[in-house]
Scaffold this active site. Structure first.
Site, short mmCIF file in Angstrom:
data_model
loop_
_atom_site.label_atom_id
_atom_site.label_comp_id
_atom_site.label_asym_id
_atom_site.label_seq_id
_atom_site.Cartn_x
_atom_site.Cartn_y
_atom_site.Cartn_z
N LEU A 124 -21.49 35.62 -24.01
CA LEU A 124 -22.62 36.50 -23.70
C LEU A 124 -22.80 36.68 -22.19
O LEU A 124 -22.60 35.75 -21.41
CB LEU A 124 -23.89 35.96 -24.34
N ARG A 360 -5.45 30.32 4.71
CA ARG A 360 -6.49 31.36 4.63
C ARG A 360 -6.30 32.38 5.75
O ARG A 360 -6.57 33.57 5.57
CB ARG A 360 -7.90 30.76 4.67
N GLU A 414 -21.06 34.32 -7.42
CA GLU A 414 -19.64 34.14 -7.75
C GLU A 414 -19.30 34.61 -9.16
O GLU A 414 -18.26 35.22 -9.41
CB GLU A 414 -19.23 32.67 -7.60
N PHE A 440 -15.86 26.40 -5.96
CA PHE A 440 -16.77 27.29 -6.68
C PHE A 440 -16.03 28.17 -7.69
O PHE A 440 -16.65 29.06 -8.30
CB PHE A 440 -17.60 28.12 -5.71
N ASP A 472 -17.49 18.90 5.28
CA ASP A 472 -18.45 19.37 4.27
C ASP A 472 -18.56 18.40 3.09
O ASP A 472 -19.53 18.45 2.33
CB ASP A 472 -18.10 20.78 3.78
N HIS A 476 -17.97 19.88 -1.66
CA HIS A 476 -17.17 21.07 -1.37
C HIS A 476 -15.66 20.83 -1.52
O HIS A 476 -14.88 21.77 -1.38
CB HIS A 476 -17.45 21.56 0.06
N ARG A 523 -8.12 25.37 4.51
CA ARG A 523 -8.96 25.60 5.70
C ARG A 523 -8.20 25.16 6.94
O ARG A 523 -8.31 25.75 8.01
CB ARG A 523 -10.26 24.80 5.57
C1 LIG Z 1 -22.09 32.25 -23.43
C2 LIG Z 1 -22.38 32.21 -24.89
N1 LIG Z 1 -23.21 31.26 -25.36
C3 LIG Z 1 -23.46 31.18 -26.68
C4 LIG Z 1 -22.87 32.03 -27.56
C5 LIG Z 1 -23.12 31.92 -29.05
N2 LIG Z 1 -23.98 33.01 -29.49
C6 LIG Z 1 -23.50 34.12 -30.03
S1 LIG Z 1 -24.68 35.25 -30.38
C7 LIG Z 1 -25.89 34.24 -29.80
C8 LIG Z 1 -27.32 34.67 -29.84
C9 LIG Z 1 -27.46 36.01 -29.30
O1 LIG Z 1 -28.73 36.51 -29.55
P1 LIG Z 1 -28.97 38.07 -29.39
O2 LIG Z 1 -28.30 38.55 -28.19
O3 LIG Z 1 -30.43 38.27 -29.51
O4 LIG Z 1 -28.20 38.68 -30.61
P2 LIG Z 1 -28.80 39.14 -32.02
O5 LIG Z 1 -29.38 37.92 -32.65
O6 LIG Z 1 -29.80 40.16 -31.73
O7 LIG Z 1 -27.61 39.63 -32.76
C10 LIG Z 1 -25.36 33.03 -29.35
C11 LIG Z 1 -26.16 31.94 -28.79
C12 LIG Z 1 -22.02 33.02 -27.03
N3 LIG Z 1 -21.38 33.89 -27.79
N4 LIG Z 1 -21.81 33.10 -25.70
#
Ligand SMILES: Cc1ncc(C[n+]2csc(CCOP(=O)(O)OP(=O)(O)O)c2C)c(N)n1
Length: 666
Positions: A124, A360, A414, A440, A472, A476, A523
């Site tokens: 997500l 670098r 990032e 990072f 650093d 780092h 570096r």
């Molecule tokens: C980075 C990440 N964390 C967790 C998940 C697992 N996951 C998939 S869908 C979801 C919930 C999403 O909720 P929403 O965006 O409201 O979708 P809806 O229930 O409306 O389909 C989670 C936690 C994922 N796919 N990616």
């Protein structure tokens, strides 16, 4: 307002076709996420039938609008849309094979599985970052090619989950700052995620957050097609702000007992509930059947921009051949040859100068020559421009609303930088690179993984690559990042030992069309080791023999980057004692692994081996074998001048020589 031709009844049937395909495919696969596609079916129908510029028969049209399904779990939404609008390679058989091995309809949308899938989503928030990159690519190319050739929107469908992710904040902040007016996010504001109602974990006013980042915002009933259309129309009219439209929807819309609940999010509805949904929606057709009159309405939507496509083809035919090619492939054969030629010239210059340079700095010098010859090369950094050497005299800075430049100040973002670079690369016409400190890379890692999974040419310039950065200190100083990055498939992790290798690394990185690269740079200054470089790119083999003693080997010293010069000094110490030590430089394990067995054996040799790298040992066993020794880090670093740290942690020519000696004796 565009095209209002659809009647309410037709719109309803078309949206219900999406809902039926989603619930039936998930039911058949006994796995998947029906709720989001059912909830967003109305919004998607409005977008695809009234706004989205695409021609299903020509999915590669460079000036198509981009549609990014950031909420990738709702993959059936895009599969249904691609099937219904008539994209090639997405027939009903694929819909029926949802989530099965080898189908084009994988659990989450995967770039490359079918035309129309613009990016891989599922983790997500990534899609929002990609969409920012795509919208940025559109502006860059519009600036260079003009409105007739590049002028399109980027639409991104994101859910509560995408907006909860930290990445979304970085991405929206960057997009608002840059005034990416052609980016439109459709927020599936259904107030449900997996654990239940979103107020279990989040209560902030999302639109206020976007407004604070210079976005245009709107909120609509996501099941009111005219309200959705008006909001999209308005958003398209806002030139200097990206837009978000919060579409209040009901997850699992139509499911009589489950709609509006988390139980529709990620599980089949069940036969009984599906039968109830069919009755409620007025959809009496069997699974995987879409009546002709509905399908033909959808197919007409898939063709509605045919004339625009033809006009575009006509306009593009007036471009010169090179510009036309570079729009989709910025590094064609001619440019690749120019890169190889420039690389050789730079190698010769480095050898002639013989200067001690941090890699670098070498990288910056290489870029100085490459930027003018690679069209679409867009640089940047996450607020470490001076430290990572990504800016050259050939660059102009991109400013809010002004995309004439070729260098992006991504700010201290990032993760969004990496996700946006994926979007820039996926869009076509752009080769993105940008830098930060190697430590990072952890902040970029989820997007780096997707660059690799999607086989995108993205170049990450990661400097300050070890305890060699000095004062650093351990926060780092990367110790485990090299191993962690090497664990990602289809990623070239390149750690050059000197200026010449650095030039060779850039050459490979730019010409690796389907593999992202991490350039791991120092570096601290490094002596020139390749004093007489030939035209051959030795780094392309991943590892090669730098010093081969006469009369066979007693021991082989394997090293990367800044430790290669230590290995050379160690070999000299051993030679003085009559011990024959070979030195192998290993700038890229992945490329070495891809060489044939004979070459690898010849390089590694039969003598006992010592590995040297100012990082943890993890992964080195592969090259050292059970009898090898390793000189490197055993834990985190410390804050002190670099020279002292090398001594403190026992990474010295003497220690390497001692390890070699011991192996021979034992
Ligand atoms: C980075 C990440 N964390 C967790 C998940 C697992 N996951 C998939 S869908 C979801 C919930 C999403 O909720 P929403 O965006 O409201 O979708 P809806 O229930 O409306 O389909 C989670 C936690 C994922 N796919 N990616």
């Amino acid at each position: 307002m565009q095209d209002r031709a659809l009647t309410d009844a037709t719109h309803k049937d078309m949206a219900n076709a999406i809902r039926a395909l989603a619930m039936d495919a998930v039911q058949k696969a006994a796995s998947g996420h029906p709720g989001m596609p059912m909830g967003m079916a109305d919004v998607a129908t409005v977008l695809f039938t009234r706004f989205l510029k695409f021609d299903a028969a020509h999915p590669e049209w460079p000036d198509r609008d981009r549609f990014v399904l950031s909420a990738g779990h709702g993959s059936m939404l895009i599969y249904a849309l691609l099937y219904l609008t008539g994209y090639p390679d997405m027939d009903m058989g694929e819909i029926e094979r949802f989530r099965q091995l080898g189908s084009r309809t994988a659990g989450h949308p995967e770039y490359g599985h079918a035309p129309g899938i613009e990016t891989t989503t599922g983790p997500l928030g990534q899609g929002i970052g990609n969409a920012v990159g795509m919208a940025l690519a559109e502006r860059f190319l519009n600036q260079r090619y003009g409105d007739d050739i590049v002028s399109h929107y980027t639409y991104c469908l994101a859910g509560d989950g995408c907006l909860m992710e930290g990445l979304s904040q970085e991405a929206i902040s960057l997009a608002g700052h840059l005034k990416l007016g052609r980016l439109i996010v459709l927020f599936d504001d259904n107030q449900i995620s997996i654990d239940g109602p979103t107020d279990l974990s989040i209560t902030e006013d999302q639109l206020e957050r976007f407004r604070a980042s210079n976005w245009h915002t709107a909120a609509v009933d996501g099941h009111d097609r005219e309200a959705v259309a008006l909001a999209i129309e308005n958003a398209r009219g806002v030139a200097d702000q990206p837009s978000i439209i919060a579409c209040r929807t009901v997850i699992g819309y139509g499911a009589p007992n489950k709609e509006g609940t988390a139980s529709t999010h990620g599980a089949p509805l069940g036969e009984e509930e599906i039968a109830g949904a069919r009755a409620r929606l007025g959809w009496s057709h069997p699974p995987f059947e879409v009546p002709d009159y509905i399908l033909s309405a959808w197919r007409a939507a898939g063709r509605r921009h045919r004339e625009a496509y033809e006009r575009w083809t006509e306009a593009a035919s007036r471009l010169d051949a090179a510009s036309r090619k570079h729009l989709v492939d910025p590094i064609d054969i001619e440019v690749a040859e120019a890169i190889a030629k420039a690389t050789n010239a730079i190698k010769t210059d480095f050898a002639a100068e013989g200067a001690k340079l941090a890699t670098r700095q070498s990288s910056q010098k290489v870029l100085e020559r490459l930027v003018p010859i690679v069209p679409g090369l867009i640089g940047g950094s996450a607020d470490l421009t001076g430290s990572v050497g990504t800016l050259t005299k050939q660059h102009a800075i991109v400013k809010p609303g002004d995309f004439a430049g070729n260098y992006v100040h991504y700010g201290v973002r990032e993760h969004a930088m990496a996700a946006a670079m994926n979007g820039l690369a996926l869009h076509g016409g752009i080769v993105p690179y940008a830098g930060t400190f190697l430590v990072f890379s952890d902040y970029c890692r989820p997007s780096i993984r997707l660059s690799a999974l999607m086989a995108q040419r993205v170049v990450y310039v990661m400097t300050h690559d070890s305890i060699g950065l000095g004062e650093d200190g351990p926060t780092h100083q990367p110790v485990e990042q090299l191993a962690a990055l090497r664990a990602i498939p289809n990623l070239n992790v390149m750690r050059p030992a000197d200026s010449v290798e650095c030039a060779e690394c850039w050459d490979i990185a730019l010409r690796s069309e389907n593999t992202p690269t991490i350039l791991v740079l120092t570096r601290q200054g490094l002596p020139l080791l390749r004093t007489a470089p030939g035209a051959e790119n030795l780094t392309a083999k991943g590892a090669y023999v730098l010093i081969e003693p006469d009369g066979g080997r007693d021991v082989t010293l394997l090293a990367t980057g800044s430790e290669v010069s230590l290995a050379v000094e160690a070999a000299n110490l051993l030679h003085a004692e009559g011990i024959k030590a070979a030195v192998v430089s290993m700038p890229c394990w992945e490329l070495f692994d891809a060489q044939d067995e004979d070459y690898r054996q010849a390089v590694l040799g039969a003598a006992p081996r010592v590995g040297v790298e100012a990082a943890v040992e993890f992964g080195w066993q592969k090259w050292l074998g059970p009898t090898g020794a390793f000189v490197g880090m055993r834990g985190f670093g410390a804050s002190a001048p670099a020279q002292e740290l090398y001594k403190h942690f026992g990474i010295t020519p003497e220690a390497v020589a001692a390890a070699g000696r011991e192996l021979i004796v034992s």
